[in-house]
Design an enzyme around this catalytic site. Structure first.
Site, mmCIF file in Angstrom:
data_model
loop_
_atom_site.group_PDB
_atom_site.id
_atom_site.type_symbol
_atom_site.label_atom_id
_atom_site.label_comp_id
_atom_site.label_asym_id
_atom_site.label_seq_id
_atom_site.Cartn_x
_atom_site.Cartn_y
_atom_site.Cartn_z
ATOM 1 N N LYS A 132 0.792 -1.120 0.144
ATOM 2 C CA LYS A 132 0.031 0.156 -0.109
ATOM 3 C C LYS A 132 0.979 1.295 -0.059
ATOM 4 O O LYS A 132 2.090 1.173 0.216
ATOM 5 C CB LYS A 132 -0.848 0.018 1.240
ATOM 6 C CG LYS A 132 -0.391 0.266 2.642
ATOM 7 C CD LYS A 132 -1.300 -0.138 3.673
ATOM 8 C CE LYS A 132 -0.357 -0.033 5.074
ATOM 9 N NZ LYS A 132 -1.236 -0.746 6.340
ATOM 10 N N TYR A 182 14.872 31.087 6.572
ATOM 11 C CA TYR A 182 13.537 31.711 7.089
ATOM 12 C C TYR A 182 13.877 32.065 8.517
ATOM 13 O O TYR A 182 14.026 31.178 9.223
ATOM 14 C CB TYR A 182 12.311 30.869 6.770
ATOM 15 C CG TYR A 182 12.002 31.037 5.161
ATOM 16 C CD1 TYR A 182 11.649 32.172 4.650
ATOM 17 C CD2 TYR A 182 12.102 29.930 4.395
ATOM 18 C CE1 TYR A 182 11.054 32.294 3.331
ATOM 19 C CE2 TYR A 182 11.514 29.919 3.132
ATOM 20 C CZ TYR A 182 11.267 31.061 2.573
ATOM 21 O OH TYR A 182 10.736 31.229 1.451
HETATM 22 C C1 LIG Z 1 -0.692 -1.868 6.935
HETATM 23 C C2 LIG Z 1 -1.194 -3.038 7.195
HETATM 24 C C3 LIG Z 1 -0.390 -4.160 7.552
HETATM 25 C C4 LIG Z 1 1.105 -4.064 7.427
HETATM 26 O O1 LIG Z 1 1.672 -3.492 8.609
HETATM 27 P P1 LIG Z 1 3.331 -3.311 8.778
HETATM 28 O O2 LIG Z 1 3.397 -2.941 10.376
HETATM 29 O O3 LIG Z 1 3.900 -2.235 8.001
HETATM 30 O O4 LIG Z 1 3.758 -4.647 8.903
HETATM 31 C C5 LIG Z 1 -1.028 -5.145 7.802
HETATM 32 N N1 LIG Z 1 -2.376 -5.373 7.787
HETATM 33 C C6 LIG Z 1 -3.277 -4.387 7.620
HETATM 34 C C7 LIG Z 1 -4.458 -4.513 7.550
HETATM 35 C C8 LIG Z 1 -2.601 -3.112 7.337
HETATM 36 O O5 LIG Z 1 -3.421 -2.003 7.277
#
Ligand SMILES: *Cc1c(COP(=O)(O)O)cnc(C)c1O
Length: 410
Positions: free
Chosen positions: A50, A297
């Site tokens: 993702k 800045y």
């Molecule tokens: C993002 C996510 C994961 C992976 O989590 P990590 O901590 O990056 O391993 C697994 N399951 C779901 C439902 C997630 O949203």
């Protein structure tokens, strides 16, 4: 065209694949050591890609993972799913954010697996299936159970209602059931036990009314590294069902800091991971300044002595966190130039950052600058950035802007 080609991210194929294989080995070593009757064949990984593979780039990461044997990929949205489907025509793709209104048609056509927990979501899918005159059981769904995260998923109280709705929609098939743990990196919290117990209860209810999901999944990188998925945070055996663990961040070489008395083994497992991403730029120009010269800045940094400064063509619009700014009162982050740490001085601007190269011999325009990664045996990690910025490595990696090109490397 990227707007700042000098500033770039390199993604290491060999490191991504080494991390993937290592995580897969944890799965099978655990199964064979502790329950010989369970081989790796009953458990598998769902590689989470993702947020553009946690900022690493869906392309090239997803196809590399599939070539290395990943059978399952997880993303957040249908849009990401469609892009992923173009890259990986055959792999199983789970959309982990719950189905939204208007998404069912595109999802079914691209053969993405939806996450659902609400009868309304079932209705959208059933309508789309009917329009296409699909056969019975031809739309597989994954049901998320809310076992204590209070984000997505059906709670135990509403589960019977959901299951009744599903029984009346023969086009849909309950292919998977899953949950997500809120505190998998906290090894001694009771919450893990409570969530596990709630998940077990949900699965019993599901079985009792005659559903036989093929895939049962729970757990993330922390679950896997802490080897909690079997004995301690494990999930129940179900006749004929296979299990998945869903690592994300660990694929890219990072993991949360574990807490709890017996975190040693998890920390050790974490230490075997290699960061996949290197973020580089090059010096735009250098200059010498006299004591008393204000930098950036709001003049938050004033040179206390004569200094040599280097200008970098990177800023917060590239994802360099503004909290890495360095003032006279509180130092910020640093970068590496010729393997030497060069502190950020003054505020990180939108597209520019100034660093102190007084102690970096011969720093000159065009020289390589490592923002995140290794140079001459020195390294800066996303954990360092997270510490400087008061956040987690996940956010540091995802924040690297789309305008910074991702370049595949060995
Ligand atoms: C993002 C996510 C994961 C992976 O989590 P990590 O901590 O990056 O391993 C697994 N399951 C779901 C439902 C997630 O949203």
């Amino acid at each position: 065209m990227p707007t700042s080609p000098v500033t770039r991210v390199e993604i290491s194929r060999s490191r991504l694949l080494a991390n993937f294989k290592y995580l897969r080995s944890l799965l099978s070593s655990n199964a064979t050591q502790k329950r010989p009757e369970e081989t790796a064949a009953v458990s598998d990984l769902l590689a989470v890609v993702k947020a553009d593979a946690y900022g690493h780039g869906l392309s090239p990461c997803a196809p590399w993972l599939v070539q290395a044997g990943a059978k399952w990929l997880g993303i957040t949205s249908v849009e990401e799913g469609l892009a992923l489907r173009r890259l990986c025509p055959k792999v199983r793709i789970l959309v982990m954010r719950g189905l939204l209104a208007g998404e069912a048609d595109a999802l079914i056509d691209a053969q993405l697996l939806p996450t659902v927990w609400d009868p309304q979501q079932l209705g959208w899918l059933a309508d789309a299936a009917q329009k296409r005159e699909l056969a019975l059981g031809s739309v597989p769904i994954h049901l998320e159970i809310d076992t204590g995260m209070t984000r997505q998923g059906v709670g135990l109280a509403d589960l019977p209602k959901f299951l009744r709705a599903l029984q009346n929609l023969p086009a849909l098939r309950l292919a998977g059931v899953y949950t997500h743990f809120a505190s998998a990196d906290m090894l001694d919290t009771e919450q893990n036990w409570l969530q596990r117990a709630a998940f077990r209860q949900a699965l019993e209810q599901i079985l009792a009314v005659g559903f036989h999901p093929q895939w049962i999944h729970a757990g993330n990188s922390s679950t896997l590294l802490a080897q909690q998925y079997e004995d301690r945070i494990g999930f129940p055996q179900m006749e004929g069902a296979r299990r998945l663990i869903r690592p994300g961040i660990a694929l890219y070489g990072y993991a949360p800091q574990f807490s709890g008395a017996d975190r040693e083994a998890a920390e050790e497992a974490r230490a075997a991971l290699r960061p996949v991403l290197t973020w580089k730029t090059a010096i735009a120009s250098t200059r010498s300044v006299a004591p008393g010269t204000a930098v950036g800045y709001n003049a938050t940094f004033v040179a206390p002595t004569a200094m040599r400064l280097a200008l970098l063509p990177v800023g917060y619009a590239d994802g360099l966190n503004r909290k890495l700014s360095g003032s006279n009162q509180s130092p910020g982050g640093h970068v590496l130039i010729h393997g030497v740490p060069a502190p950020i001085v003054g505020r990180v601007s939108m597209d520019l950052t100034v660093v102190d190269v007084t102690h970096v011999p011969n720093a000159a325009a065009g020289d390589e600058v490592v923002i995140l990664g290794e140079q001459n045996g020195q390294r800066i990690t996303a954990d360092d950035h997270a510490r400087w910025a008061g956040t987690i490595p996940y956010e540091i990696l995802c924040a690297i802007a789309a305008r910074v090109p991702r370049i595949a490397s060995e």
